[in-house]
Write a protein that holds these residues in place. Structure first.
Motif, mmCIF file in Angstrom:
data_model
loop_
_atom_site.group_PDB
_atom_site.id
_atom_site.type_symbol
_atom_site.label_atom_id
_atom_site.label_comp_id
_atom_site.label_asym_id
_atom_site.label_seq_id
_atom_site.Cartn_x
_atom_site.Cartn_y
_atom_site.Cartn_z
ATOM 1 N N MET A 1 0.841 -1.189 0.000
ATOM 2 C CA MET A 1 0.000 0.000 0.000
ATOM 3 C C MET A 1 0.883 1.249 0.000
ATOM 4 O O MET A 1 1.864 1.312 0.733
ATOM 5 C CB MET A 1 -0.895 -0.005 1.231
ATOM 6 C CG MET A 1 -1.830 1.154 1.285
ATOM 7 S SD MET A 1 -3.039 0.901 2.582
ATOM 8 C CE MET A 1 -3.355 2.574 3.008
ATOM 9 N N GLN A 2 0.495 2.199 -0.836
ATOM 10 C CA GLN A 2 1.256 3.450 -0.908
ATOM 11 C C GLN A 2 0.992 4.315 0.302
ATOM 12 O O GLN A 2 -0.144 4.458 0.741
ATOM 13 C CB GLN A 2 0.838 4.228 -2.161
ATOM 14 C CG GLN A 2 1.674 3.930 -3.370
ATOM 15 C CD GLN A 2 1.312 4.880 -4.481
ATOM 16 O OE1 GLN A 2 0.404 4.591 -5.240
ATOM 17 N NE2 GLN A 2 2.023 5.981 -4.573
ATOM 18 N N LYS A 3 2.039 4.906 0.809
ATOM 19 C CA LYS A 3 1.917 5.810 1.952
ATOM 20 C C LYS A 3 1.488 7.209 1.506
ATOM 21 O O LYS A 3 0.762 7.893 2.227
ATOM 22 C CB LYS A 3 3.264 5.867 2.679
ATOM 23 C CG LYS A 3 3.239 6.563 4.002
ATOM 24 C CD LYS A 3 4.569 6.423 4.703
ATOM 25 C CE LYS A 3 4.576 7.112 6.036
ATOM 26 N NZ LYS A 3 5.859 6.972 6.720
ATOM 27 N N TYR A 4 1.945 7.625 0.317
ATOM 28 C CA TYR A 4 1.670 8.983 -0.150
ATOM 29 C C TYR A 4 1.197 9.015 -1.593
ATOM 30 O O TYR A 4 1.801 9.686 -2.435
ATOM 31 C CB TYR A 4 2.917 9.858 -0.019
ATOM 32 C CG TYR A 4 3.380 10.066 1.401
ATOM 33 C CD1 TYR A 4 2.654 10.877 2.266
ATOM 34 C CD2 TYR A 4 4.519 9.438 1.877
ATOM 35 C CE1 TYR A 4 3.068 11.058 3.572
ATOM 36 C CE2 TYR A 4 4.943 9.626 3.187
ATOM 37 C CZ TYR A 4 4.208 10.437 4.034
ATOM 38 O OH TYR A 4 4.618 10.619 5.322
ATOM 39 N N ALA A 5 0.143 8.309 -1.934
ATOM 40 C CA ALA A 5 -0.400 8.378 -3.293
ATOM 41 C C ALA A 5 -0.836 9.820 -3.556
ATOM 42 O O ALA A 5 -1.580 10.416 -2.755
ATOM 43 C CB ALA A 5 -1.565 7.420 -3.453
ATOM 44 N N PHE A 6 -0.378 10.383 -4.663
ATOM 45 C CA PHE A 6 -0.623 11.803 -4.918
ATOM 46 C C PHE A 6 -2.091 12.105 -5.194
ATOM 47 O O PHE A 6 -2.756 11.418 -5.952
ATOM 48 C CB PHE A 6 0.206 12.315 -6.107
ATOM 49 C CG PHE A 6 -0.077 13.762 -6.393
ATOM 50 C CD1 PHE A 6 0.461 14.745 -5.588
ATOM 51 C CD2 PHE A 6 -0.922 14.129 -7.420
ATOM 52 C CE1 PHE A 6 0.183 16.089 -5.818
ATOM 53 C CE2 PHE A 6 -1.205 15.462 -7.664
ATOM 54 C CZ PHE A 6 -0.654 16.445 -6.860
ATOM 55 N N LYS A 7 -2.562 13.156 -4.558
ATOM 56 C CA LYS A 7 -3.858 13.782 -4.819
ATOM 57 C C LYS A 7 -3.628 15.288 -4.710
ATOM 58 O O LYS A 7 -2.788 15.735 -3.917
ATOM 59 C CB LYS A 7 -4.904 13.365 -3.782
ATOM 60 C CG LYS A 7 -5.299 11.910 -3.845
ATOM 61 C CD LYS A 7 -6.307 11.604 -2.764
ATOM 62 C CE LYS A 7 -5.599 10.675 -1.838
ATOM 63 N NZ LYS A 7 -6.112 10.330 -0.625
ATOM 64 N N TRP A 8 -4.372 16.051 -5.481
ATOM 65 C CA TRP A 8 -4.208 17.511 -5.461
ATOM 66 C C TRP A 8 -4.360 18.055 -4.045
ATOM 67 O O TRP A 8 -3.660 18.985 -3.634
ATOM 68 C CB TRP A 8 -5.206 18.173 -6.414
ATOM 69 C CG TRP A 8 -4.869 19.606 -6.650
ATOM 70 C CD1 TRP A 8 -5.373 20.689 -5.989
ATOM 71 C CD2 TRP A 8 -3.908 20.121 -7.579
ATOM 72 N NE1 TRP A 8 -4.789 21.842 -6.459
ATOM 73 C CE2 TRP A 8 -3.887 21.518 -7.441
ATOM 74 C CE3 TRP A 8 -3.072 19.523 -8.507
ATOM 75 C CZ2 TRP A 8 -3.072 22.333 -8.206
ATOM 76 C CZ3 TRP A 8 -2.257 20.338 -9.275
ATOM 77 C CH2 TRP A 8 -2.265 21.724 -9.118
ATOM 78 N N ALA A 9 -5.219 17.445 -3.259
ATOM 79 C CA ALA A 9 -5.472 17.915 -1.893
ATOM 80 C C ALA A 9 -4.215 17.860 -1.026
ATOM 81 O O ALA A 9 -4.126 18.573 -0.014
ATOM 82 C CB ALA A 9 -6.582 17.083 -1.255
#
Length: 173
Positions: free
Chosen positions: A1-9
């Motif tokens: 599982m990704q710890k920091y999957a990118f989202k604009w928020a």
């Protein structure tokens, strides 16, 4: 599982978090992070994988910028104008379109005063792999077609502007 999957928020509420310093910083600070990150990554995974990761990160950023600021432009010229405007507004660089072939989809773009490299020492190596990914994702988001984007001129190779060639490599993104 990704710890920091990118989202604009993830960019956060800059006004709330930086009420005195605001949303600006220096180019030197940006480059300090970029080139130190690149150095550390190259030590762990090598230059080729680091370039691939930087290009992939550029693609995430390009798609996010397209969706946040440019989406909705259906025609090539308004899209390119919106792209030029947002990259200028964000302080990323000054874009000029040298070639835009609507029939073949080929584009030649220059980015002057490029955030990543303008003014860096000449090394003989192109360094704008993040920009390649960024431009690739913006073009693919706009067109729905798969692009190959290569930097053909770079400040670090002795040029005074970065030049990118984008060509369609497939009719499906």
């Amino acid at each position: 599982m990704q710890k920091y999957a990118f989202k604009w928020a993830m960019l956060g509420d800059i006004e709330k978090g930086r009420p005195n310093l605001g949303g600006t910083t220096t180019v030197a600070t940006y480059r300090l992070m970029q080139y130190c990150l690149r150095d550390a990554m190259e030590k762990h995974v090598g230059a080729e994988v680091t370039d691939q990761i930087f290009q992939e990160a550029g693609m995430l950023a390009g798609a996010a910028v397209y969706n946040q600021f440019i989406a909705g432009n259906q025609e090539l010229n308004p899209f390119l104008m919106a792209l030029k405007d947002i990259l200028l507004d964000l302080g990323i660089g000054i874009v000029r379109v040298e070639k835009a072939d609507a029939e073949t989809g080929e584009l030649i773009l220059t980015v002057s005063e490029d955030l990543d490299c303008s003014g860096v020492p000449e090394t003989g190596e192109s360094v704008c792999t993040f920009d390649e990914g960024f431009i690739k994702a913006v073009l693919e988001s706009f067109s729905g077609r798969n692009y190959d984007v290569k930097e053909i001129d770079c400040w670090s190779t002795g040029e005074k502007t970065c030049r990118f060639r984008a060509v369609i490599i497939d009719d499906e993104a």
